[in-house]
Every structure is written in C-alpha cells, then in structure tokens.
Design a protein around this motif. Structure first.
Motif, mmCIF file in Angstrom:
data_model
loop_
_atom_site.group_PDB
_atom_site.id
_atom_site.type_symbol
_atom_site.label_atom_id
_atom_site.label_comp_id
_atom_site.label_asym_id
_atom_site.label_seq_id
_atom_site.Cartn_x
_atom_site.Cartn_y
_atom_site.Cartn_z
ATOM 1 N N ALA A 1 11.205 -106.452 13.396
ATOM 2 C CA ALA A 1 12.618 -106.142 13.541
ATOM 3 C C ALA A 1 12.839 -104.835 14.294
ATOM 4 N N ALA A 2 11.785 -104.205 14.746
ATOM 5 C CA ALA A 2 11.916 -102.926 15.453
ATOM 6 C C ALA A 2 12.612 -103.147 16.789
ATOM 7 N N SER A 3 13.348 -102.149 17.225
ATOM 8 C CA SER A 3 14.042 -102.265 18.499
ATOM 9 C C SER A 3 13.020 -102.282 19.631
ATOM 10 N N PRO A 4 13.377 -102.880 20.769
ATOM 11 C CA PRO A 4 12.423 -103.001 21.866
ATOM 12 C C PRO A 4 12.147 -101.690 22.581
ATOM 13 N N GLY A 5 12.874 -100.650 22.258
ATOM 14 C CA GLY A 5 12.652 -99.363 22.910
ATOM 15 C C GLY A 5 13.669 -99.132 24.002
ATOM 16 N N PRO A 6 13.501 -98.075 24.740
ATOM 17 C CA PRO A 6 14.478 -97.745 25.778
ATOM 18 C C PRO A 6 14.238 -98.547 27.057
ATOM 19 N N CYS A 7 15.246 -98.557 27.911
ATOM 20 C CA CYS A 7 15.141 -99.183 29.232
ATOM 21 C C CYS A 7 14.051 -98.462 30.026
ATOM 22 N N SER A 8 13.249 -99.222 30.749
ATOM 23 C CA SER A 8 12.151 -98.627 31.510
ATOM 24 C C SER A 8 12.644 -97.819 32.718
ATOM 25 N N GLU A 9 13.878 -98.037 33.132
ATOM 26 C CA GLU A 9 14.405 -97.324 34.295
ATOM 27 C C GLU A 9 15.221 -96.090 33.920
ATOM 28 N N CYS A 10 16.141 -96.232 32.935
ATOM 29 C CA CYS A 10 17.061 -95.128 32.635
ATOM 30 C C CYS A 10 16.923 -94.586 31.215
ATOM 31 N N ALA A 11 16.063 -95.175 30.403
ATOM 32 C CA ALA A 11 15.803 -94.763 29.016
ATOM 33 C C ALA A 11 16.990 -94.983 28.093
ATOM 34 N N ALA A 12 17.936 -95.837 28.464
ATOM 35 C CA ALA A 12 19.056 -96.153 27.580
ATOM 36 C C ALA A 12 18.544 -96.988 26.407
ATOM 37 N N PRO A 13 19.084 -96.794 25.211
ATOM 38 C CA PRO A 13 18.635 -97.584 24.064
ATOM 39 C C PRO A 13 19.030 -99.045 24.228
ATOM 40 N N LEU A 14 18.153 -99.936 23.804
ATOM 41 C CA LEU A 14 18.385 -101.371 23.918
ATOM 42 C C LEU A 14 18.343 -102.007 22.534
ATOM 43 N N THR A 15 19.101 -103.099 22.360
ATOM 44 C CA THR A 15 19.094 -103.796 21.077
ATOM 45 C C THR A 15 18.079 -104.922 21.049
ATOM 46 N N GLY A 16 17.693 -105.422 22.191
ATOM 47 C CA GLY A 16 16.680 -106.470 22.262
ATOM 48 C C GLY A 16 17.197 -107.808 22.727
ATOM 49 N N GLU B 1 19.579 -108.133 25.226
ATOM 50 C CA GLU B 1 20.189 -108.005 26.546
ATOM 51 C C GLU B 1 19.289 -108.638 27.616
ATOM 52 N N ALA B 2 19.910 -109.232 28.617
ATOM 53 C CA ALA B 2 19.173 -109.722 29.773
ATOM 54 C C ALA B 2 19.104 -108.631 30.835
ATOM 55 N N PHE B 3 20.100 -107.734 30.809
ATOM 56 C CA PHE B 3 20.165 -106.627 31.749
ATOM 57 C C PHE B 3 20.514 -105.360 30.980
ATOM 58 N N CYS B 4 20.040 -104.229 31.480
ATOM 59 C CA CYS B 4 20.352 -102.948 30.856
ATOM 60 C C CYS B 4 21.849 -102.688 31.004
ATOM 61 N N PRO B 5 22.538 -102.362 29.913
ATOM 62 C CA PRO B 5 23.977 -102.121 30.012
ATOM 63 C C PRO B 5 24.327 -100.839 30.768
ATOM 64 N N THR B 6 23.362 -99.951 30.947
ATOM 65 C CA THR B 6 23.634 -98.689 31.633
ATOM 66 C C THR B 6 23.351 -98.761 33.125
ATOM 67 N N CYS B 7 22.137 -99.244 33.479
ATOM 68 C CA CYS B 7 21.762 -99.213 34.906
ATOM 69 C C CYS B 7 21.650 -100.596 35.529
#
Length: 128
Positions: free
Chosen positions: A97-112, A114-120
């Motif tokens: 149940a752990a979160s997938p970690g931050p986006c590899s491009e912008c380090a925005a937090p992800l819920t797991g 998403e198909a695309f990063c909501p920030t970048c």
C-alpha cells in the motif's frame, strides 16, 4: 590556605558539571518533545530533505525512502496531538500500500493511479 579552598570549590563545581553533562548525554531528548514539536521537527526535516534532493545530494530511491519515513513521523505526531499527546504510533501501512514515490522528472508526490504526472505531465505508464 584560602587559595586551596577556592581551588577545591572550583574543582568541585567543575566535576559536578562534567558528571551532569555525561548523564544528560545519555538521555533521549526527543522523548521530552510534545506531539506538536515532533510534528514541526518532522516537517522541518522534510523541507531539508527536499532541498538536499533538489540540489542533487540524494538519489531518487533514498529520497523516496526518507520522505516516506518523515511523512509517517509527521502524520503520527499530528494524530498523537489529536489524541491528546499519546506517543503510540499508528500502525505501518502494508508494503504493497506504499505510495509509488515522487515523479521521476519533477519530484511531485504521486498517489499511484495517475497515468501522467499532475505537475509536469510526464507519462507514468509502464512501457509496453
């Protein structure tokens, strides 16, 4: 004679100070912090962690691990404050149940989910 008494008094004060410092060195200073102070300390540590990640001092994997731990600490402290200061931590979430970690491009937090990063907008879907 007065010099010896004065020297002995100074020596006694110095010895007491050294013993007191040695005893205090073994104490857990975090135990005396209230829930609000623990939460604030965890938030400050998260800010420091973010700065170190953005300046390249931490890799993505290490950043994700440390961030999850600090977020859990801040959440536990917040919940403890709501319960009236109890230090009992919330149970750890299962590893799946752990979160997938931050986006590899912008380090925005992800819920797991998403198909695309909501920030970048980085494509987060696995390669076929």
């Amino acid at each position: 004679m007065t010099g010896f008494v004065l020297f002995g008094g100074i020596l006694l004060v110095l010895l007491i100070t050294i013993i007191w410092a040695a005893i205090r060195a073994g104490e857990d200073t975090g135990a005396s912090l209230g829930a609000a102070e623990r939460r604030d300390a965890a938030i400050e540590a998260l800010r420091d962690l973010e700065l170190e990640y953005r300046t390249g001092k931490l890799g993505e994997e290490e950043y994700g691990t440390l961030r999850a731990r600090l977020e859990r600490t801040a959440i536990d402290a917040r919940d403890a404050a709501a319960r009236g200061g109890s230090r009992d931590p919330a149970p750890e979430p299962p590893e799946s149940a752990a979160s997938p970690g931050p986006c590899s491009e912008c380090a925005a937090p992800l819920t797991g989910d998403e198909a695309f990063c909501p920030t970048c907008g980085t494509d987060l879907r696995p390669d076929p």
